[in-house]
Scaffold this active site. Structure first.
Site, PDB file in Angstrom:
ATOM      1  N   HIS A 205       0.608  -1.147  -0.163  1.00 11.65           N
ATOM      2  CA  HIS A 205       0.105  -0.130  -0.039  1.00 11.65           C
ATOM      3  C   HIS A 205       0.907   1.139  -0.125  1.00 11.65           C
ATOM      4  O   HIS A 205       0.297   2.376  -0.150  1.00 11.65           O
ATOM      5  CB  HIS A 205      -1.033   0.098   1.306  1.00 11.65           C
ATOM      6  CG  HIS A 205      -0.215   0.293   2.304  1.00 11.65           C
ATOM      7  ND1 HIS A 205       0.282  -0.686   3.130  1.00 11.65           N
ATOM      8  CD2 HIS A 205      -0.121   1.500   3.145  1.00 11.65           C
ATOM      9  CE1 HIS A 205       0.915  -0.135   4.106  1.00 11.65           C
ATOM     10  NE2 HIS A 205       0.556   1.063   4.289  1.00 11.65           N
TER      11      HIS A 205
HETATM   12  C1  UD1 Z   1      -2.261   5.341   6.191  1.00 13.53           C
HETATM   13  C2  UD1 Z   1      -0.905   5.575   6.801  1.00 13.53           C
HETATM   14  C3  UD1 Z   1       0.129   4.811   6.675  1.00 13.53           C
HETATM   15  C4  UD1 Z   1      -0.366   3.333   7.093  1.00 13.53           C
HETATM   16  C5  UD1 Z   1      -1.636   2.977   6.270  1.00 13.53           C
HETATM   17  C6  UD1 Z   1      -2.095   1.572   6.829  1.00 13.53           C
HETATM   18  C7  UD1 Z   1      -0.293   8.239   6.577  1.00 13.53           C
HETATM   19  C8  UD1 Z   1       0.302   9.284   6.149  1.00 13.53           C
HETATM   20  N1  UD1 Z   1      -0.530   7.018   5.974  1.00 13.53           N
HETATM   21  O1  UD1 Z   1      -1.981   5.121   4.852  1.00 13.53           O
HETATM   22  O2  UD1 Z   1       1.240   4.998   7.342  1.00 13.53           O
HETATM   23  O3  UD1 Z   1       0.639   2.431   6.773  1.00 13.53           O
HETATM   24  O4  UD1 Z   1      -2.458   3.850   6.605  1.00 13.53           O
HETATM   25  O5  UD1 Z   1      -3.305   1.288   6.107  1.00 13.53           O
HETATM   26  O6  UD1 Z   1      -1.090   8.540   7.883  1.00 13.53           O
HETATM   27  N2  UD1 Z   1      -9.634   4.521   2.136  1.00 13.53           N
HETATM   28  C9  UD1 Z   1     -10.537   3.985   2.128  1.00 13.53           C
HETATM   29  N3  UD1 Z   1     -11.215   3.539   3.481  1.00 13.53           N
HETATM   30  C10 UD1 Z   1     -10.779   3.865   4.712  1.00 13.53           C
HETATM   31  C11 UD1 Z   1      -9.594   4.828   4.682  1.00 13.53           C
HETATM   32  C12 UD1 Z   1      -9.053   4.977   3.344  1.00 13.53           C
HETATM   33  O7  UD1 Z   1     -11.083   3.700   1.306  1.00 13.53           O
HETATM   34  O8  UD1 Z   1     -11.382   3.713   5.510  1.00 13.53           O
HETATM   35  C13 UD1 Z   1      -8.740   4.938   0.955  1.00 13.53           C
HETATM   36  C14 UD1 Z   1      -9.224   6.428   0.342  1.00 13.53           C
HETATM   37  O9  UD1 Z   1      -9.403   6.363  -0.826  1.00 13.53           O
HETATM   38  C15 UD1 Z   1      -7.999   6.907   0.591  1.00 13.53           C
HETATM   39  C16 UD1 Z   1      -6.790   6.162   0.552  1.00 13.53           C
HETATM   40  O10 UD1 Z   1      -7.578   4.800   1.124  1.00 13.53           O
HETATM   41  O11 UD1 Z   1      -7.566   8.225   0.084  1.00 13.53           O
HETATM   42  C17 UD1 Z   1      -5.581   6.222   1.368  1.00 13.53           C
HETATM   43  O12 UD1 Z   1      -5.913   6.330   2.881  1.00 13.53           O
HETATM   44  P1  UD1 Z   1      -5.284   7.333   3.875  1.00 13.53           P
HETATM   45  O13 UD1 Z   1      -5.307   7.430   5.116  1.00 13.53           O
HETATM   46  O14 UD1 Z   1      -4.603   8.652   3.200  1.00 13.53           O
HETATM   47  O15 UD1 Z   1      -3.681   6.593   3.861  1.00 13.53           O
HETATM   48  P2  UD1 Z   1      -3.079   5.252   3.798  1.00 13.53           P
HETATM   49  O16 UD1 Z   1      -2.543   4.993   2.473  1.00 13.53           O
HETATM   50  O17 UD1 Z   1      -4.267   4.115   4.250  1.00 13.53           O
END
Ligand code: UD1
Length: 364
Positions: A205
């Site tokens: 991821h």
């Molecule tokens: C975040 C953390 C990362 C951690 C990871 C574990 C930061 C900078 N990054 O990254 O350190 O390793 O979590 O998963 O804080 N989304 C969903 N559902 C959700 C949450 C997110 O669909 O419940 C999707 C959204 O499209 C979002 C993308 O995932 O834009 C990324 O989510 P985000 O919280 O920005 O970062 P992660 O890549 O999950």
């Protein structure tokens, strides 16, 4: 002592669980649990609360997804009135996600001291958002709880006052030790149609791997080579699923023989699958540590790690995202060359109690 606990994203939940439990059992503490809502899906958030017995959050800030600035700012804006209203003696944050930094900054600016659990880890790679979050959070935290010796060394080198730094072990391993037997009883490999010891498990991821189509394609090619030899299970993070879709690689991935695409898994299923895997491929931070304790070989698809003990003492090996290196790493595992030397010091299931004991003494 009134403690506000902060949890925001998936890797936070297994760290907050033992801390909430230890604080609730100890005399002299009241807790208030805030979920920032950085992760909000059933699969990335709610399932962990039910499986790990984390109390229902006292407040969900509901920030959701967004750019780094927007997400971090939104958490700060919504967290500030919580601090003003609750007036805690301490805010406790874990790990390195945007929620960690946002809540730490907000609390300190309102004069409330912060405790950072998993302090001092450094990848020395400023392209990682987590590295920025780690450094900034550590620089303003009153209590710095390190999970491995490198954390203590990094903090000392950066000039953190020694009386603030405590080597306490790994709270995520508290959760693993508490649940590994229950996970084994659930026989996840049977339910996912694989034979213990004869399959690989993969997660992916990191933006550096999934946000660049050519890198993602290369990784999938390497994985196709592995999946031709042993089945590979691949629970897909939402970020990765949309990246695959965005560059038309989802069908290609779905068509790779031996590779099974899954939705994100709950804690117990994932732990059960990890414990019985022949090898794990990942770019996660925490999984490098969990495989070390489980004694399962781990190929980390990154150029660096902030958790060097998993390499020095554990089963971890860095391959980067180069398909050839990934294939070589897997060959080494097939030849039996990825043995670890057991659990690192203080990764014994007692880290949260050590933290609570130190906080009780209010030494700083
Ligand atoms: C975040 C953390 C990362 C951690 C990871 C574990 C930061 C900078 N990054 O990254 O350190 O390793 O979590 O998963 O804080 N989304 C969903 N559902 C959700 C949450 C997110 O669909 O419940 C999707 C959204 O499209 C979002 C993308 O995932 O834009 C990324 O989510 P985000 O919280 O920005 O970062 P992660 O890549 O999950």
């Amino acid at each position: 002592m009134k403690v506000v606990l902060v949890a925001g994203a998936r890797p936070n939940f297994m760290k907050i669980a033992p801390l909430a439990d230890a604080l609730d059992r100890a005399d002299g503490f009241t807790t208030f649990l805030v979920h920032t809502g950085q992760h909000y899906d059933e699969e990335l958030s709610r399932v962990f609360f039910s499986e790990l017995g984390i109390p229902r959050p006292d407040l969900d800030l509901g920030v959701g997804s967004g750019s780094h600035a927007r997400q971090t700012a939104e958490i700060m804006i919504r967290f500030e009135p919580v601090i003003e209203q609750e007036r805690p003696d301490l805010v406790l944050v874990v790990g390195d996600v945007n929620s960690t930094l946002a809540c730490a900054v907000t609390a300190v600016k309102l004069g409330v001291p912060v405790a950072h659990v998993e302090a001092g880890l450094r990848s020395f790679d400023e392209c990682m958002p987590e590295e920025i979050n780690r450094r900034l959070t550590d620089s303003i935290s009153r209590w710095l709880f390190a999970s491995e010796p490198s954390g203590m060394e990094n903090l000392a080198r950066e000039g953190a006052p020694p009386e603030r730094c405590h080597f306490v072990g790994n709270v995520m391993i508290d959760t693993l030790e508490k649940h590994r037997r229950r996970a084994a009883e659930m026989k996840a490999p049977d339910r996912f149609g694989v034979v213990p010891g004869q399959y690989c498990l993969m997660t992916l991821h990191r933006p550096s791997n999934v946000d660049h189509p050519e890198i993602l394609r290369g990784i999938l090619k390497a994985v196709a080579g592995i999946a031709g030899q042993v089945p590979v299970l691949f629970p897909i993070h939402p970020r990765t699923r949309s990246a695959l879709k965005g560059c038309n690689l989802l069908d290609y991935a779905g068509g790779i023989r031996g590779l099974t695409l899954l939705k994100p898994l709950g804690y117990l299923d994932f732990l059960g699958l990890m414990a019985d895997a022949m090898a794990v491929l990942t770019d996660s931070g925490g999984i490098q540590e969990e495989t070390t304790v489980l004694g399962v070989p781990c190929l980390t698809l990154r150029e660096n790690t902030e958790r060097p003990i998993t390499i020095d003492q554990g089963t971890n090996c860095l391959t980067g995202s180069d398909p050839h290196q990934i294939a070589c790493g897997f060959d080494r595992i097939l030849r039996g060359g990825a043995e670890g030397r057991g659990s690192p010091e203080l990764w014994d299931g007692m880290a949260a109690s050590r933290i609570v004991e130190i906080l009780s003494s209010r030494e700083v």
